[in-house]
Design a protein around this motif. Structure first.
Motif, PDB file in Angstrom:
ATOM      1  N   ALA A   1      -5.952   0.406  -6.620  1.00  0.00           N
ATOM      2  CA  ALA A   1      -5.537   0.170  -5.239  1.00  0.00           C
ATOM      3  C   ALA A   1      -6.723   0.267  -4.288  1.00  0.00           C
ATOM      4  O   ALA A   1      -6.842  -0.538  -3.356  1.00  0.00           O
ATOM      5  CB  ALA A   1      -4.445   1.160  -4.842  1.00  0.00           C
TER       6      ALA A   1
ATOM      7  N   HIS B   1      -8.135  -2.639  -1.832  1.00  0.00           N
ATOM      8  CA  HIS B   1      -7.982  -2.381  -0.391  1.00  0.00           C
ATOM      9  C   HIS B   1      -9.267  -1.736   0.122  1.00  0.00           C
ATOM     10  O   HIS B   1      -9.437  -0.535   0.041  1.00  0.00           O
ATOM     11  CB  HIS B   1      -6.783  -1.458  -0.151  1.00  0.00           C
TER      12      HIS B   1
ATOM     13  N   PHE C   1      -4.463   3.978   5.043  1.00  0.00           N
ATOM     14  CA  PHE C   1      -4.041   3.771   3.666  1.00  0.00           C
ATOM     15  C   PHE C   1      -5.158   4.110   2.689  1.00  0.00           C
ATOM     16  O   PHE C   1      -4.909   4.674   1.629  1.00  0.00           O
ATOM     17  CB  PHE C   1      -3.525   2.353   3.447  1.00  0.00           C
TER      18      PHE C   1
ATOM     19  N   MET D   1       0.828  -1.207   0.000  1.00  0.00           N
ATOM     20  CA  MET D   1       0.000   0.000   0.000  1.00  0.00           C
ATOM     21  C   MET D   1       0.863   1.258   0.000  1.00  0.00           C
ATOM     22  O   MET D   1       0.579   2.225  -0.704  1.00  0.00           O
ATOM     23  CB  MET D   1      -0.923   0.019   1.221  1.00  0.00           C
TER      24      MET D   1
END
Length: 102
Positions: free
Chosen positions: A32, A36, A42, A6
């Motif tokens: 991403a 995630h 993150f 990440m």
């Protein structure tokens, strides 16, 4: 390893945006974020990177909406996770605001 991945994604998104490669940064940020789904720090930095890439493309309304999502996430995080991003959400929002005469 997931945290390192990440962090690497975030670094690439930031670098691509700094190089003016906003569409590539947007694609990487979206990928991403899709991978995630945990609402954590993150996710916050990925959303901020997405907002920067959208701003760079002149897509300010979308960037403003992304900054709003980042702000909601920022406010939901524990205080110790928010500190590194203090001011980043406000900067993303301010950058996305319409410019007078634009």
């Amino acid at each position: 390893m997931a945290l390192i991945a990440m962090a690497a994604h975030n670094g690439r998104i930031f670098a691509l945006t700094a190089l003016g490669r906003h569409t590539e940064a947007e694609a990487l940020a979206c990928a991403a974020l899709a991978a995630h789904r945990v609402p954590d720090r993150f996710t916050l930095v990925l959303r901020l990177g997405l907002a920067r890439s959208l701003n760079g493309q002149g897509r300010h309304e979308e960037a403003l909406a992304e900054a709003k999502r980042a702000d909601e996430l920022y406010r939901s995080l524990p205080k110790e996770q928010r500190r590194p991003e203090t001011g980043a959400v406000e900067r993303a929002r301010a950058t996305a605001l319409p410019r007078p005469g634009a």
